[in-house]
Design a protein around this motif. Structure first.
Motif, PDB file in Angstrom:
ATOM      1  N   THR A 440       0.752  -1.543  -0.088  1.00 24.18           N
ATOM      2  CA  THR A 440       0.027   0.161  -0.172  1.00 24.18           C
ATOM      3  C   THR A 440       1.099   0.970   0.058  1.00 24.18           C
ATOM      4  N   VAL A 441       0.340   2.543  -0.564  1.00 27.21           N
ATOM      5  CA  VAL A 441       1.066   3.286  -1.182  1.00 27.21           C
ATOM      6  C   VAL A 441       0.326   4.457  -0.624  1.00 27.21           C
ATOM      7  N   GLU A 442       0.797   5.855  -0.229  1.00 26.32           N
ATOM      8  CA  GLU A 442      -0.154   6.933   0.338  1.00 26.32           C
ATOM      9  C   GLU A 442       1.251   8.312  -0.864  1.00 26.32           C
ATOM     10  N   LEU A 443       0.862   8.553  -1.413  1.00 29.33           N
ATOM     11  CA  LEU A 443       0.798   9.819  -2.520  1.00 29.33           C
ATOM     12  C   LEU A 443       0.670  11.096  -1.777  1.00 29.33           C
ATOM     13  N   GLU A 444       1.206  12.006  -1.522  1.00 21.90           N
ATOM     14  CA  GLU A 444       1.307  12.920  -0.390  1.00 21.90           C
ATOM     15  C   GLU A 444       1.439  14.441  -1.310  1.00 21.90           C
ATOM     16  N   CYS A 445       0.625  15.235  -1.038  1.00 21.94           N
ATOM     17  CA  CYS A 445       0.981  16.754  -1.244  1.00 21.94           C
ATOM     18  C   CYS A 445       0.343  17.929  -0.279  1.00 21.94           C
ATOM     19  N   LEU A 446       0.896  18.650   0.118  1.00 22.75           N
ATOM     20  CA  LEU A 446       1.083  19.134   1.001  1.00 22.75           C
ATOM     21  C   LEU A 446      -0.130  20.702   0.489  1.00 22.75           C
ATOM     22  N   VAL A 447      -0.384  21.086   1.423  1.00 23.34           N
ATOM     23  CA  VAL A 447      -1.710  21.961   1.211  1.00 23.34           C
ATOM     24  C   VAL A 447      -1.427  22.801   1.740  1.00 23.34           C
ATOM     25  N   SER A 448      -1.117  24.823   2.136  1.00 26.80           N
ATOM     26  CA  SER A 448      -1.082  25.728   2.894  1.00 26.80           C
ATOM     27  C   SER A 448      -2.133  26.696   2.247  1.00 26.80           C
ATOM     28  N   GLY A 449      -2.689  27.523   3.324  1.00 24.09           N
ATOM     29  CA  GLY A 449      -3.076  28.135   2.504  1.00 24.09           C
ATOM     30  C   GLY A 449      -4.462  28.226   3.778  1.00 24.09           C
ATOM     31  N   LYS A 450      -5.399  29.158   3.589  1.00 26.44           N
ATOM     32  CA  LYS A 450      -6.600  28.498   4.369  1.00 26.44           C
ATOM     33  C   LYS A 450      -7.821  29.515   3.376  1.00 26.44           C
ATOM     34  N   PRO A 451      -9.041  29.311   3.140  1.00 29.00           N
ATOM     35  CA  PRO A 451      -9.098  27.216   3.076  1.00 29.00           C
ATOM     36  C   PRO A 451      -8.940  26.534   2.657  1.00 29.00           C
ATOM     37  N   LYS A 452      -8.581  25.507   2.691  1.00 33.30           N
ATOM     38  CA  LYS A 452      -7.985  24.165   2.142  1.00 33.30           C
ATOM     39  C   LYS A 452      -9.015  23.642   1.089  1.00 33.30           C
ATOM     40  N   PRO A 453      -8.319  23.328   0.265  1.00 31.40           N
ATOM     41  CA  PRO A 453      -9.384  23.228  -1.570  1.00 31.40           C
ATOM     42  C   PRO A 453      -9.285  22.037  -0.625  1.00 31.40           C
ATOM     43  N   ILE A 454     -10.072  21.457  -2.039  1.00 34.72           N
ATOM     44  CA  ILE A 454     -10.492  19.643  -2.598  1.00 34.72           C
ATOM     45  C   ILE A 454      -9.017  19.451  -3.448  1.00 34.72           C
ATOM     46  N   ILE A 455      -8.542  18.597  -3.096  1.00 33.98           N
ATOM     47  CA  ILE A 455      -7.343  18.024  -4.074  1.00 33.98           C
ATOM     48  C   ILE A 455      -7.799  16.951  -5.237  1.00 33.98           C
ATOM     49  N   LEU A 456      -7.664  17.477  -6.235  1.00 32.48           N
ATOM     50  CA  LEU A 456      -8.226  16.377  -7.289  1.00 32.48           C
ATOM     51  C   LEU A 456      -6.525  15.724  -7.853  1.00 32.48           C
ATOM     52  N   TRP A 457      -6.540  14.579  -8.138  1.00 33.14           N
ATOM     53  CA  TRP A 457      -5.586  13.431  -8.166  1.00 33.14           C
ATOM     54  C   TRP A 457      -6.097  13.150  -9.813  1.00 33.14           C
ATOM     55  N   SER A 458      -4.921  12.986 -10.514  1.00 30.82           N
ATOM     56  CA  SER A 458      -4.783  12.460 -12.165  1.00 30.82           C
ATOM     57  C   SER A 458      -3.850  11.968 -12.676  1.00 30.82           C
ATOM     58  N   ARG A 459      -3.853  11.342 -13.702  1.00 25.76           N
ATOM     59  CA  ARG A 459      -2.516  10.553 -13.673  1.00 25.76           C
ATOM     60  C   ARG A 459      -2.107  11.733 -14.640  1.00 25.76           C
ATOM     61  N   ALA A 460      -0.585  12.204 -14.649  1.00 25.88           N
ATOM     62  CA  ALA A 460       0.447  13.296 -15.802  1.00 25.88           C
ATOM     63  C   ALA A 460       0.583  12.078 -17.063  1.00 25.88           C
ATOM     64  N   ASP A 461       0.715  11.421 -16.870  1.00 28.82           N
ATOM     65  CA  ASP A 461       2.089  10.681 -18.059  1.00 28.82           C
ATOM     66  C   ASP A 461       0.882  10.070 -19.402  1.00 28.82           C
ATOM     67  N   LYS A 462      -0.419   9.661 -18.568  1.00 25.01           N
ATOM     68  CA  LYS A 462      -1.102   9.134 -19.134  1.00 25.01           C
ATOM     69  C   LYS A 462      -2.137   9.242 -19.509  1.00 25.01           C
ATOM     70  N   GLU A 463      -3.457   9.060 -20.578  1.00 24.95           N
ATOM     71  CA  GLU A 463      -4.788   9.298 -20.441  1.00 24.95           C
ATOM     72  C   GLU A 463      -5.011   7.905 -20.039  1.00 24.95           C
ATOM     73  N   ALA A 464      -4.911   7.762 -18.739  1.00 23.75           N
ATOM     74  CA  ALA A 464      -5.070   6.838 -18.207  1.00 23.75           C
ATOM     75  C   ALA A 464      -6.526   6.401 -17.219  1.00 23.75           C
ATOM     76  N   PRO A 465      -7.097   5.666 -16.147  1.00 24.66           N
ATOM     77  CA  PRO A 465      -7.682   6.067 -14.725  1.00 24.66           C
ATOM     78  C   PRO A 465      -7.473   6.008 -13.599  1.00 24.66           C
ATOM     79  N   MET A 466      -7.699   6.310 -12.845  1.00 23.17           N
ATOM     80  CA  MET A 466      -7.124   6.055 -11.853  1.00 23.17           C
ATOM     81  C   MET A 466      -7.409   4.811 -11.037  1.00 23.17           C
ATOM     82  N   PRO A 467      -6.937   4.705 -10.010  1.00 24.12           N
ATOM     83  CA  PRO A 467      -6.903   2.799  -9.150  1.00 24.12           C
ATOM     84  C   PRO A 467      -8.474   2.303  -9.452  1.00 24.12           C
TER      85      PRO A 467
END
Length: 924
Positions: A440-467
């Protein structure tokens, strides 16, 4: 005899056929009534035994409904339905020649209940106020084959021309024989009972079907009304009743409800036009229609829409002053707060705003607006025109539905000096992320700022679905957690801020690299290697892919013993060779290819097991019925890859009566080497009729037992009440010549043949021109005297063993008499001797009981001999070659019956030169 034959196939049918049209344009059509049982059996020949597969094609779609390799495979469909008609193919293949394919078209016959529909046309003549009323009655039913329709008024048949006011015609737009009855300008006598009779002419025993329609002056199409509003707006959990009532129609119409989504909700109840939906939920919303039908005119249909109130998915965003190129909020500039919800129905949505818990009214500096529903539905905005220090605080937008009963949604937005736009960073050491497959792996992006928005994750290298299968995943804390990572998930992942619950500014984004490590994938994963002692064995293990792919090691083992190890340089495979296989070299060899994640393993099972024998099925069950209770069977087989391992020394034969547990076993020794395709035979005797037996055959080499084959032997003779009346009879028509065998100690063999045996070019005046019945296709046994045979060479043919079974078991003191008869053909000037002996334990103790020599003319003659055996016995036919090639001896139609021969011909005929065709009997 070497046997390899390509497959042949034919389809035979049992089951409930109405009729089978044979070979019409080389296609057979099998007709069956719907609901009956279809049974088609594929009979195959060919050696090795072909694999059978049934397939069906329906139009262009090949529907492989059953994949089977059971022999004599029977396709069985109980209660066949109309959609199961079509062409069924049986395909047999055994690797020799092209596959054999036969097909049969199955035609399913049926006749549904006919339905009469009534339509009326009213024409209005100009200037005059009279109506011409014309009525059409149409009769329709589904069927195969097409229907013949007939109409009756009361008890009278209606036919074209029988009544001027009636026309019967076929509409041009229907296929088949739909009959329309046109009643022109209705007369009083036209109000009557009309019967439509649909007939398929009793094919498959399908009876005619009849439907009656009563036409009266009140006959009218259905009409309905709904006692509900449209649309119906309800709260979830309520019970909704939709009421539909009939307002007209003769005969009385039937009412039904349908849903626009296709099927009514499972919990719905329908009773006499009222549809009840208890505890309604959002997914039950939609269009519901009431349909009334009475087969007069078109059905009546009325619809209503149900709307279920809902409020969900509340979100907000902050938009800094659009006139300044700055993402921050600043005193003296404009700032806009937006709120959005999903509301059903949207027109009931109302928003209110609070500041620090107190109601806020729209003013010049605080402007409250609702966005155009077409651009952004369900959205409200609060514009603070000129931000002052006193405007800092908590703003709340509250969404509610006017109908009430649905909980409100409140969204709090904080505006202060610490309200700042977001920033995204990847923590140190968190990209690239290396992980092992399956973890199991956790990919982590630190969000600063206030309020903290919703983060959207997608594949950057290819048009492929997420897990999870979607193209984009949301995360509230900036962490993407992937369980059970697979190698396909390697690559770049993008995290980016959304405007939701944050600032409506250009998205911030970052990219994380994910590297999945996995052990080498190798081939073959498992392979069986068969080889004989003293021969070479080579094994090869290849790497397909691995990550990391550097520093790959390999280790070859036999069991747990390390044989050889090394590292890969430029090659992606490794070999291990056993030069000369010893007994201890048999076993499981493994090759592990190892990287830092772990090993990939090739496994080779090296064995000396012989391949299975392949039973030869292309003979009927040869039986002989010399004893009342037993039968015999000539078992025949070839050996698959006989030289693939060590020489086969013997076969272990196991026989088990079906339904019993116990196997009887014996060994059949094998002399010399078996050739590929060589037909081996063994006579099974003492089989009790009519029992069915399972026969198992296992080859044995120095290594031990090989692979077994099993087959079933079934008694196919007829059981007669007086078995003593059933003589032994053999006309040599089938290949296992009634259990006759060739003597191993003679000079040459008798041959089974048909038509003229002689080569008329060289020896035009010898041998028979047909079998005993005169047929050119019939078979007989003969000895060929042409080269390389020389004067005095002997050929012997041994009958099966006959057991003495007297009619009266107590009269064994006087041995029973048997009449042995056969037909012979001795033609040509160089005819040799021919004997018939009765045999005891060896050929030498056989006693001649009949002999003949010399040219007997070009015709078949019968010989009959009475014999009096005291124990079980065999009969030997012995032919001895004469001085030249012009002369063949042939025999046919051998019979053994209980009792003395009636008026037997003379036993011995001696002629010059003294050469004899002997027949002898041998006692056991």
């Amino acid at each position: 005899e070497i046997v390899r034959s390509p497959p042949t196939v034919r389809i035979v049918h049992s089951g409930h056929a109405c009729n089978v049209e044979e070979e019409r344009y080389s296609e057979r059509v099998y007709t069956i009534r719907e609901g009956e049982t279809l049974e088609l059996t594929c009979l195959v020949t060919g050696h090795p035994r072909p694999q059978i597969r049934w397939t069906k094609t329906a139009g262009s779609v090949s529907d492989r409904f059953q994949d089977s390799s059971v022999f004599n495979e029977t396709l069985h469909i109980a209660k066949i339905q109309r959609h199961q008609g079509g062409r069924y193919y049986c395909k047999a293949e055994n690797g020799l020649g092209s596959p054999a394919i036969k097909s049969m078209r199955v035609d399913v016959y049926y006749l549904d209940e006919p339905v009469v529909t009534v339509h009326q046309s009213i024409g209005e003549a100009k200037e005059q106020f009279y109506y011409e009323r014309t009525v059409f009655l149409r009769c329709v039913a589904n069927s195969n084959p097409p229907i013949r329709y007939s109409w009756y008024r009361g008890r009278d048949v209606l036919s074209q021309g029988s009544d001027k006011g009636v026309e019967i015609y076929e509409p041009f737009f229907t296929q088949g024989e739909t009959k329309i009855l046109k009643l022109k300008n209705l007369r009083p006598k036209d109000y009557a009972n009309y019967s439509c009779i649909a007939s398929v002419r009793n094919v498959c025993g399908i009876a005619d079907r009849r439907v009656v329609f009563r036409l009266t002056n009140k006959t009218a199409p259905a009409s309905i009304k709904l006692l509900v509003e449209d649309p119906i707006v309800v709260n979830p959990g309520q019970t909704v009743s939709l009421v539909c009532i009939s307002t007209g129609g003769e005969p009385a119409p039937s009412l039904a409800w349908t849903s626009g989504s296709g099927s009514l909700p499972e919990k719905s109840l329908m009773k006499e036009g009222v549809l009840t939906l208890p505890a309604i939920a959002s997914e039950d919303a939609g269009v519901y229609s009431c349909i009334a039908s009475n087969n007069v005119g078109n059905p009546a249909k009325k619809s209503t829409t149900i709307i279920v109130r809902a409020l969900k998915k509340g979100r907000f965003w902050i938009t800094p002053d659009p006139y300044h190129n700055d993402d921050n909020i600043q005193i003296g500039r404009e700032v806009k707060i937006s709120c959005q919800v999903e509301a059903t129905p949207p027109e009931e949505l109302q928003f209110s705003w609070l500041k620090n818990g107190r109601a806020l009214r729209s003013s010049e500096r605080m402007v409250i607006t609702q966005t155009d529903p077409d651009i952004s539905p369900g959205t409200t905005n609060l514009d603070i025109i000129d931000l002052k220090f006193t405007d800092f605080g908590t703003y709340t937008c509250v969404a509610a539905l006017r109908g009430g009963a649905i909980p409100e949604i409140s969204i709090d937005v904080n505006i202060s000096s610490t309200t700042v736009p977001p920033n995204l960073t990847v923590p140190r050491g968190k990209s690239p992320m290396a992980v092992r497959e399956g973890e199991t792996v956790e990919l982590e992006c630190l969000v600063s700022g206030k309020p903290k928005p919703i983060i959207l994750w997608s594949r950057a290298d290819k048009e492929a679905p997420m897990p999870d299968g979607s193209m984009q995943m949301e995360s509230y804390d900036g962490v993407l957690r992937i369980v059970n990572v697979s190698r396909e998930m390697s690559g770049s992942y993008r995290c980016q801020t959304s405007q939701y619950n944050g600032f409506n500014v250009k998205p911030r984004e970052a990219v994380i690299e994910l590297i999945v490590h996995y052990p080498p994938a190798v081939e073959p994963v498992w392979q069986e290697v068969r080889q004989g002692l003293g021969r070479q064995v080579s094994m090869n293990c290849r790497v397909l892919r691995a990550h990391p792919s550097r520093v790959l090691r390999y280790e070859w083992r036999l069991g747990s013993r390390l044989l050889h190890a090394g590292t890969f340089d430029s090659r992606d495979d490794t070999d291990y060779i056993v030069r000369s296989l010893a007994r201890e070299g048999y076993g499981e060899y493994t090759c592990d290819v190892i990287n830092e994640v772990g090993p990939g393993r090739c496994t080779f099972l090296v064995t000396g097991k012989a391949y299975p024998p392949e039973f030869y099925y292309d003979t009927y069950s040869p039986l002989w019925q010399n004893r009342p209770r037993v039968y015999g069977y000539k078992l025949q087989w070839t050996q698959m890859n006989p030289s693939g391992v060590d020489r086969i020394m013997a076969y272990r034969l196991g026989i088990r009566q079906t339904g019993q547990q116990r196997w009887w076993e014996q060994e059949i020794p094998v002399e010399g080497n078996i050739q590929k395709g060589e037909l081996i035979a063994h006579n099974l005797t003492e089989l009790i009729r009519p029992e069915v037996y399972v026969v198992r055959l296992t080859p044995i080499t120095r290594f031990g037992e090989g692979d077994s084959s099993t087959r079933v032997v079934t008694y196919s003779g007829t059981i007669k009440s007086d078995l003593h009346c059933t003589p032994f009879h053999c006309s040599f028509e089938e290949d296992p010549i009634c259990m006759f065998t060739q003597d191993k100690n003679d000079d040459f063999d008798w041959t089974r043949h048909s038509a003229a045996t002689r080569d008329t070019k060289y020896t035009p005046n010898t041998g028979p021109s047909g079998d005993r019945s005169g047929s050119k296709q019939g078979f007989f046994m003969y000895i060929e005297t042409s080269r390389p045979r020389k004067d005095g060479d002997t050929a012997r043919l041994l009958s099966p063993k006959f057991n003495v079974a007297p009619k009266n078991p107590y009269s064994i003191t006087s041995p029973p008499a048997y009449c042995f008869s056969f037909y012979y053909h001795m033609y040509g000037k160089h005819i040799g001797k021919s004997h018939r002996r009765q045999k005891g334990q060896s050929t030498s103790d056989a006693s001649p009981v009949w002999s003949l020599s010399g040219n007997q003319g070009d015709r078949w003659r019968q010989a009959k001999i009475s014999i009096h055996p005291t124990a079980s016995f065999q009969v030997i036919f012995e032919g001895i070659r004469g001085p030249g090639i012009e002369g063949d001896i042939a025999i046919d139609d051998v019979t053994l019956e209980e009792g003395e021969c009636p008026d037997p011909p003379s036993n011995r005929i001696c002629q010059s030169p003294p050469a004899i065709f002997y027949i002898s009997t041998k006692h056991s």
